[in-house]
Design a protein around this motif. Sequence first.
Motif, PDB file in Angstrom:
ATOM      1  N   TRP A 116       0.784  -1.184   0.077  1.00  0.00           N
ATOM      2  CA  TRP A 116       0.049   0.090   0.005  1.00  0.00           C
ATOM      3  C   TRP A 116       0.814   1.079  -0.115  1.00  0.00           C
ATOM      4  CZ3 TRP A 116      -5.007  -0.339   3.745  1.00  0.00           C
ATOM      5  CH2 TRP A 116      -5.844  -1.081   3.030  1.00  0.00           C
ATOM      6  N   PRO A 128      -6.015   7.903  -4.597  1.00  0.00           N
ATOM      7  CA  PRO A 128      -6.675   7.051  -3.691  1.00  0.00           C
ATOM      8  C   PRO A 128      -5.868   6.139  -2.937  1.00  0.00           C
ATOM      9  CG  PRO A 128      -7.768   6.956  -5.598  1.00  0.00           C
ATOM     10  CD  PRO A 128      -6.714   7.671  -5.835  1.00  0.00           C
ATOM     11  N   GLU A 129      -4.544   5.848  -3.594  1.00  0.00           N
ATOM     12  CA  GLU A 129      -3.369   5.262  -2.733  1.00  0.00           C
ATOM     13  C   GLU A 129      -2.904   5.893  -1.415  1.00  0.00           C
ATOM     14  OE1 GLU A 129      -3.947   3.330  -6.844  1.00  0.00           O
ATOM     15  OE2 GLU A 129      -3.648   5.548  -5.945  1.00  0.00           O
ATOM     16  N   ARG A 132      -4.759   6.358   1.817  1.00  0.00           N
ATOM     17  CA  ARG A 132      -4.809   5.413   2.977  1.00  0.00           C
ATOM     18  C   ARG A 132      -3.784   5.531   4.017  1.00  0.00           C
ATOM     19  NH1 ARG A 132      -3.365   0.842  -1.767  1.00  0.00           N
ATOM     20  NH2 ARG A 132      -5.791   0.138  -2.214  1.00  0.00           N
ATOM     21  N   TRP A 182      -7.377   5.922   9.373  1.00  0.00           N
ATOM     22  CA  TRP A 182      -8.325   5.130   9.701  1.00  0.00           C
ATOM     23  C   TRP A 182      -9.635   5.556   9.368  1.00  0.00           C
ATOM     24  CZ3 TRP A 182      -9.227  -0.050  11.733  1.00  0.00           C
ATOM     25  CH2 TRP A 182      -8.121  -0.635  11.835  1.00  0.00           C
ATOM     26  N   ASN A 184     -10.213   6.284   6.187  1.00  0.00           N
ATOM     27  CA  ASN A 184     -10.383   5.608   4.865  1.00  0.00           C
ATOM     28  C   ASN A 184     -11.198   4.227   5.158  1.00  0.00           C
ATOM     29  OD1 ASN A 184      -9.995   4.170   2.433  1.00  0.00           O
ATOM     30  ND2 ASN A 184      -8.182   5.467   2.047  1.00  0.00           N
ATOM     31  N   PRO A 185     -12.170   3.758   4.582  1.00  0.00           N
ATOM     32  CA  PRO A 185     -12.890   2.750   4.942  1.00  0.00           C
ATOM     33  C   PRO A 185     -12.273   1.426   4.389  1.00  0.00           C
ATOM     34  CG  PRO A 185     -14.011   3.888   3.032  1.00  0.00           C
ATOM     35  CD  PRO A 185     -13.239   4.681   3.789  1.00  0.00           C
ATOM     36  N   GLU A 186     -10.894   1.468   3.391  1.00  0.00           N
ATOM     37  CA  GLU A 186     -10.367   0.466   3.145  1.00  0.00           C
ATOM     38  C   GLU A 186      -9.396  -0.062   4.278  1.00  0.00           C
ATOM     39  OE1 GLU A 186      -8.434   0.380  -0.841  1.00  0.00           O
ATOM     40  OE2 GLU A 186      -8.972   2.491  -1.046  1.00  0.00           O
ATOM     41  N   VAL A 187      -9.097   0.827   5.161  1.00  0.00           N
ATOM     42  CA  VAL A 187      -8.224   0.427   6.237  1.00  0.00           C
ATOM     43  C   VAL A 187      -8.855  -0.514   7.192  1.00  0.00           C
ATOM     44  CG1 VAL A 187      -6.745   1.193   7.984  1.00  0.00           C
ATOM     45  CG2 VAL A 187      -6.711   2.462   6.027  1.00  0.00           C
ATOM     46  N   ALA A 189     -11.434  -2.377   6.873  1.00  0.00           N
ATOM     47  CA  ALA A 189     -11.835  -3.455   6.011  1.00  0.00           C
ATOM     48  C   ALA A 189     -10.592  -4.490   6.025  1.00  0.00           C
ATOM     49  CB  ALA A 189     -12.413  -3.251   4.667  1.00  0.00           C
ATOM     50  N   MET A 190      -9.642  -3.956   5.752  1.00  0.00           N
ATOM     51  CA  MET A 190      -8.183  -4.769   5.471  1.00  0.00           C
ATOM     52  C   MET A 190      -7.941  -5.469   6.770  1.00  0.00           C
ATOM     53  SD  MET A 190      -4.598  -4.988   6.143  1.00  0.00           S
ATOM     54  CE  MET A 190      -3.863  -3.436   5.865  1.00  0.00           C
ATOM     55  N   ASP A 193     -10.025  -8.315   7.749  1.00  0.00           N
ATOM     56  CA  ASP A 193      -9.855  -9.491   6.877  1.00  0.00           C
ATOM     57  C   ASP A 193      -8.576 -10.126   7.480  1.00  0.00           C
ATOM     58  OD1 ASP A 193     -11.779  -9.171   5.167  1.00  0.00           O
ATOM     59  OD2 ASP A 193     -10.628  -8.224   3.739  1.00  0.00           O
TER      60      ASP A 193
END
Length: 534
Positions: A116, A128-129, A132, A182, A184-187, A189-190, A193
């Motif tokens: 990332w 977008p990168e 994060r 945090w 950013n919703p991608e964080v 979610a990762m 997982d």
Amino acid sequence: MADLNDPRTYWWRNAVVYQVYVRSFADSDGDGIGDLPGITSRLPHLADLGVDALWITPFYTSPQHDHGYDVADYRDVDPLFGTLSDADDLVARAHELGLKVVVDLVPNHTSDQHEWFQAALAAGPGSPERARYLFRDTPEGKPAGTPPNNWESVFGGPAWTQVDDGQWYLHLFDSTQPDLDWRNPEVPAMFEDVLRFWLDRGVDGFRVDVAHGLFKEASLRDQIVAEGGRASSGQVNTDHSMVSRDLKDEPMWDQPEVHEVYRAWHRVLDEAGPDRMAVAEAWTQTPESMAAFVRPDELDQAFNFAWLLTDWSAEAFATVITDTLAAVEPVGASPTWVLSNHDVVRHVTRYGGGARGLARGRAATLAMLALPGSSYLYQGEELGLEQVDVAPEDRQDPSYLRTGEVGRDGCRVPIPWGGSEAPYAFGPGEGQPWIPQPEDWASLTVDAQTGAEGSTLEFYRAALAARRDFAWTAGEDVEMLDLGADVLAFRRGHITVVLNCGEAPVPLPAGDLLLASAPVDGGELPGDTAAWLR
């Protein structure tokens, strides 16, 4: 949803958890660095010691700038430490021996080698990168080269590093550990997982690194400091114990949004089974703010650093016990107690070193083990190890490399298992391991202390065996007793605990002596000694 704070069911509420610093526990391949097969080979020691679980520091893929707390891949094992198969074998063997396995999770930041962050550097401003992480421009109207705010890194120096295109990224720790955004919703979610990945492999819990740090105030404003002062992280000082708990402005720590993360994690853990847990490393400013992390729908425990930071004082110990129990009682959580870990000076040294420091360390341990809740032990304390004065050329702590001040290497020296010289059976190799061991450790090895009357190892084994007899039956109420100004005394169920912090002997109250941290004669408890009575 299962009640993760039911004291009749969940193992961690009264567990003894042993911290394994993976680089320094046991080496299987002779390269001088500890690894997962090495841990697996030494699990019988932990079972014999009498602990309930082990917590393993990060073993994930990492360039090792902060010895694993800079993670490049959260779903794999660094080749330095083994393979995913080795991790599976470790968990399976631990479970065969009746031990739970807690793994470290590092959610505040990644390594700068994480895919990332590499993508963020390549993509450029506004991408977008980069969203994060916490990339920012030089503030408008400020000279070039001015960072976005005045925050300082925990490891010393500015908390911002500028990249080639002029933007800055935030790193509250080393510059190789960029902080995630945090919001950013991608964080989140990762990381959910990642939790599921390790839960599916059978781990029983997670220790959450820098649990209080995920969110920063959205404005990233300057920290307010006293006139003539300077900004600071507020987390650790030069000897890596917590600084004074005078309340101060900390826009980088303990923001309210973090609690929604742990509510979500609670749901993930609950899906995997009611006996999975998480413990927070949360350096908060008050017992009440610490307790917020362990509300019934969040994490299960939080480290109680107030106990670790307490001076050798009966009054101070009593205050910490009273304040801690009062803080966790309203939220129904179990307290934790810890004297040493991989970030602080070993407690035998903090208590004065030598024979006196060891006596005090054993006494404080005995008092701690009698309290309700969980006790966390750090590898090597069962051997009475002291802080090692590591030579400057052998120091590897990034805080030392950034500031020149002695860092945490002295508590991270590989532990001795046997033999008369380095590496003291730490591994099959010859000579010194990754941090050199002292020349006078032959009498402190596991082999030397096993079966030796009065040894610190046998004291720990006896204390943990005796603790098992009352940990679940003595209840959670603690009655403080007044036996004098230099004496910490309390009753928990049918157990009375007396810790003499003074120099002169004191009379023991009525009761059968179960265990003492040093020999007791004539009904009097010597100075720097603790005892359990029934």
